[in-house]
Design a protein around this motif. Structure first.
Motif, PDB file in Angstrom:
ATOM      1  N   LYS A 134      52.234  79.441  87.879  1.00 49.67           N
ATOM      2  CA  LYS A 134      53.327  79.068  88.864  1.00 49.67           C
ATOM      3  C   LYS A 134      53.116  77.632  89.483  1.00 49.67           C
ATOM      4  O   LYS A 134      54.112  76.848  89.476  1.00 49.67           O
ATOM      5  CB  LYS A 134      53.589  79.982  89.913  1.00 49.67           C
ATOM      6  N   LYS A 135      51.895  77.462  90.291  1.00 50.58           N
ATOM      7  CA  LYS A 135      51.764  76.234  90.685  1.00 50.58           C
ATOM      8  C   LYS A 135      51.708  74.950  89.746  1.00 50.58           C
ATOM      9  O   LYS A 135      52.143  73.986  90.239  1.00 50.58           O
ATOM     10  CB  LYS A 135      50.524  76.359  91.361  1.00 50.58           C
ATOM     11  N   VAL A 136      50.967  75.252  88.547  1.00 45.88           N
ATOM     12  CA  VAL A 136      51.290  74.099  87.627  1.00 45.88           C
ATOM     13  C   VAL A 136      52.374  73.716  87.247  1.00 45.88           C
ATOM     14  O   VAL A 136      52.810  72.440  87.064  1.00 45.88           O
ATOM     15  CB  VAL A 136      50.272  74.482  86.298  1.00 45.88           C
ATOM     16  N   CYS A 137      53.475  74.740  86.661  1.00 45.07           N
ATOM     17  CA  CYS A 137      54.736  74.443  86.304  1.00 45.07           C
ATOM     18  C   CYS A 137      55.632  73.834  87.490  1.00 45.07           C
ATOM     19  O   CYS A 137      56.350  72.714  87.265  1.00 45.07           O
ATOM     20  CB  CYS A 137      55.360  75.555  86.079  1.00 45.07           C
ATOM     21  N   HIS A 138      55.316  74.205  88.917  1.00 46.36           N
ATOM     22  CA  HIS A 138      56.074  73.590  89.832  1.00 46.36           C
ATOM     23  C   HIS A 138      55.552  72.064  89.971  1.00 46.36           C
ATOM     24  O   HIS A 138      56.539  71.272  90.463  1.00 46.36           O
ATOM     25  CB  HIS A 138      55.923  74.237  91.294  1.00 46.36           C
ATOM     26  N   ALA A 139      54.470  71.812  89.892  1.00 47.16           N
ATOM     27  CA  ALA A 139      53.630  70.387  90.038  1.00 47.16           C
ATOM     28  C   ALA A 139      54.340  69.516  88.934  1.00 47.16           C
ATOM     29  O   ALA A 139      54.673  68.384  89.361  1.00 47.16           O
ATOM     30  CB  ALA A 139      52.088  70.505  90.170  1.00 47.16           C
ATOM     31  N   LEU A 140      54.191  70.160  87.848  1.00 48.00           N
ATOM     32  CA  LEU A 140      54.748  69.207  86.759  1.00 48.00           C
ATOM     33  C   LEU A 140      56.442  68.931  86.973  1.00 48.00           C
ATOM     34  O   LEU A 140      56.713  67.962  86.631  1.00 48.00           O
ATOM     35  CB  LEU A 140      54.697  70.062  85.339  1.00 48.00           C
ATOM     36  N   PHE A 141      57.121  69.854  87.519  1.00 49.76           N
ATOM     37  CA  PHE A 141      58.367  69.575  87.766  1.00 49.76           C
ATOM     38  C   PHE A 141      58.530  68.551  88.630  1.00 49.76           C
ATOM     39  O   PHE A 141      59.454  67.524  88.665  1.00 49.76           O
ATOM     40  CB  PHE A 141      59.192  70.848  88.079  1.00 49.76           C
ATOM     41  N   GLU A 142      57.837  68.525  89.842  1.00 50.67           N
ATOM     42  CA  GLU A 142      57.776  67.842  90.969  1.00 50.67           C
ATOM     43  C   GLU A 142      57.376  66.235  90.479  1.00 50.67           C
ATOM     44  O   GLU A 142      58.068  65.300  91.115  1.00 50.67           O
ATOM     45  CB  GLU A 142      56.967  67.965  92.132  1.00 50.67           C
ATOM     46  N   SER A 143      56.460  66.297  89.604  1.00 49.68           N
ATOM     47  CA  SER A 143      56.042  64.930  88.964  1.00 49.68           C
ATOM     48  C   SER A 143      57.088  64.074  88.269  1.00 49.68           C
ATOM     49  O   SER A 143      57.000  62.776  88.189  1.00 49.68           O
ATOM     50  CB  SER A 143      54.726  64.916  88.323  1.00 49.68           C
ATOM     51  N   ASP A 144      57.666  64.992  87.784  1.00 51.84           N
ATOM     52  CA  ASP A 144      59.056  64.586  86.708  1.00 51.84           C
ATOM     53  C   ASP A 144      58.278  63.662  85.584  1.00 51.84           C
ATOM     54  O   ASP A 144      58.730  62.566  85.277  1.00 51.84           O
ATOM     55  CB  ASP A 144      59.839  63.350  87.685  1.00 51.84           C
ATOM     56  N   SER A 145      57.272  63.984  84.946  1.00 54.62           N
ATOM     57  CA  SER A 145      56.710  63.226  84.237  1.00 54.62           C
ATOM     58  C   SER A 145      57.287  63.545  82.589  1.00 54.62           C
ATOM     59  O   SER A 145      58.044  64.688  82.586  1.00 54.62           O
ATOM     60  CB  SER A 145      55.095  63.440  84.008  1.00 54.62           C
ATOM     61  N   ALA A 146      57.140  62.859  81.627  1.00 57.06           N
ATOM     62  CA  ALA A 146      57.445  62.961  80.522  1.00 57.06           C
ATOM     63  C   ALA A 146      56.587  63.748  79.535  1.00 57.06           C
ATOM     64  O   ALA A 146      56.203  63.412  78.573  1.00 57.06           O
ATOM     65  CB  ALA A 146      57.940  61.624  79.609  1.00 57.06           C
ATOM     66  N   LEU A 147      56.426  64.999  80.022  1.00 50.76           N
ATOM     67  CA  LEU A 147      55.288  65.884  79.317  1.00 50.76           C
ATOM     68  C   LEU A 147      55.720  66.126  77.815  1.00 50.76           C
ATOM     69  O   LEU A 147      56.747  67.002  77.642  1.00 50.76           O
ATOM     70  CB  LEU A 147      54.756  66.938  80.107  1.00 50.76           C
ATOM     71  N   GLU A 148      54.733  65.906  76.911  1.00 51.19           N
ATOM     72  CA  GLU A 148      55.069  66.381  75.604  1.00 51.19           C
ATOM     73  C   GLU A 148      54.047  67.232  74.956  1.00 51.19           C
ATOM     74  O   GLU A 148      54.460  68.215  74.047  1.00 51.19           O
ATOM     75  CB  GLU A 148      54.871  64.934  74.662  1.00 51.19           C
ATOM     76  N   HIS A 149      52.882  67.643  75.466  1.00 51.64           N
ATOM     77  CA  HIS A 149      51.880  68.447  75.082  1.00 51.64           C
ATOM     78  C   HIS A 149      51.522  69.335  76.370  1.00 51.64           C
ATOM     79  O   HIS A 149      50.819  68.617  77.058  1.00 51.64           O
ATOM     80  CB  HIS A 149      50.898  67.951  74.559  1.00 51.64           C
ATOM     81  N   LEU A 150      51.689  70.606  76.202  1.00 51.76           N
ATOM     82  CA  LEU A 150      51.324  71.615  77.132  1.00 51.76           C
ATOM     83  C   LEU A 150      50.523  72.739  76.447  1.00 51.76           C
ATOM     84  O   LEU A 150      51.243  73.322  75.768  1.00 51.76           O
ATOM     85  CB  LEU A 150      52.371  71.782  78.097  1.00 51.76           C
ATOM     86  N   ASP A 151      49.367  72.895  77.059  1.00 53.81           N
ATOM     87  CA  ASP A 151      48.316  74.117  76.610  1.00 53.81           C
ATOM     88  C   ASP A 151      47.810  74.916  77.861  1.00 53.81           C
ATOM     89  O   ASP A 151      47.244  74.542  78.461  1.00 53.81           O
ATOM     90  CB  ASP A 151      47.118  73.620  75.609  1.00 53.81           C
ATOM     91  N   LEU A 152      48.512  76.066  77.947  1.00 57.37           N
ATOM     92  CA  LEU A 152      48.115  77.243  78.871  1.00 57.37           C
ATOM     93  C   LEU A 152      47.744  78.461  78.043  1.00 57.37           C
ATOM     94  O   LEU A 152      47.545  79.443  78.623  1.00 57.37           O
ATOM     95  CB  LEU A 152      49.460  77.485  79.567  1.00 57.37           C
TER      96      LEU A 152
END
Length: 283
Positions: A134-152
């Motif tokens: 949950k924290k990771v997803c929230h942080a990624l949203f806040e950063s507004d990065s153009a993330l293409e690859h996510l491995d959880l």
């Protein structure tokens, strides 16, 4: 590398013998993985991060860091990014570390929130569980990065965590190309959250590879994926690989998946349809 050898490496990279700056300040890439340096090695890696300012590619994985070592590295990255150093970080691989406690999760959360240029994030086998995800997803949203690859993968993510990932998918603007969630107990309900996030978004999606091996997917989850990505599914235009092995689908579900995805479905060598399929009503 052992702890002692890692200390020598850190000395070389961080010592300013000429008065013109140390090597670490000009590094753009550092990979440290599959070593046995333990907590002491983490301290030395943190020393390098403390001096770095131009890193775009960081890999620190499978080093027997343990919880204490992972805390040290997460904190060092947090400080570096908070101070505006390594602001152009594009790739971060922290696979096989232990971010299971609140302190390391909070440090990682703050760090990720400062990664506006991040395109690749690997947090496989990091003990995150639902709260950490949950924290990771929230942080990624806040950063507004153009993330293409996510491995959880391998983070003991269950249905609640799957919903957080789904919310991030909806909010990411269709940028993800690779999503890996293997070896999590998502169950059908969690997989439905993921499929619905792709299927229901108005932004469209560029997802090319989706990995849901060993996730207790169940028939309901499989059919939700077919609806989202199969023939007529508006989210599957770019999909080249979908991985669903180890979910013990019964033969009729295997047939439906094969018909829907054809060559896009990676061979399910470990499916073993004779085993009992995961209860779709679990969780």
């Amino acid at each position: 590398l052992s702890e002692a050898t890692m200390e020598e490496v850190a000395d070389i990279l961080t010592n300013d013998t000429s008065g013109t700056g140390c090597v670490a300040t000009n590094l753009t890439k550092i990979h440290f993985y599959n070593n046995m340096s333990g907590v002491g090695g983490c301290r030395q890696f943190a020393r390098i991060l403390e001096k770095s300012s131009k890193l775009t590619d960081i890999r620190f994985s499978s080093t027997r860091a343990g919880r204490d070592g992972s805390d040290i590295v997460a904190s060092a990255l947090d400080v570096a990014l908070e101070e505006g150093r390594n602001a152009n970080l594009e790739k971060l691989d922290f696979c096989d570390n232990n971010f299971g406690n609140k302190a390391s999760q909070d440090a990682l959360f703050r760090a990720l929130g400062c990664t506006a240029s991040l395109s690749y994030l690997d947090l496989r086998d990091c003990e995150l569980e639902d709260d950490g995800v949950k924290k990771v997803c929230h942080a990624l949203f806040e950063s507004d990065s153009a993330l293409e690859h996510l491995d959880l993968s391998g983070n003991a993510v269950e249905r609640r965590g799957a919903k957080q990932i789904a919310d991030y998918i909806r909010d990411s603007g269709g940028k993800l190309k690779v999503l890996c969630l293997d070896d999590n107990d998502l169950t059908s309900k969690g997989v439905v959250h993921i499929a619905s996030a792709f299927h229901g978004s108005g932004d469209g999606h560029a997802i090319e590879r989706l990995q849901l091996n060993v996730t207790a997917c169940g028939a309901i989850g499989a059919r939700a994926l077919i609806e989202a990505f199969g023939p007529g599914g508006k989210s599957g235009a770019e999909l080249t690989k979908i991985c669903l092995d180890g979910n013990y689908f019964k033969e009729d579900v295997v047939g439906e998946l094969g018909h829907a995805f054809n060559d896009v479905l990676v061979e399910m060598k470990e499916n073993n349809s004779d085993e009992e399929e995961e209860d779709d009503n679990k969780g």
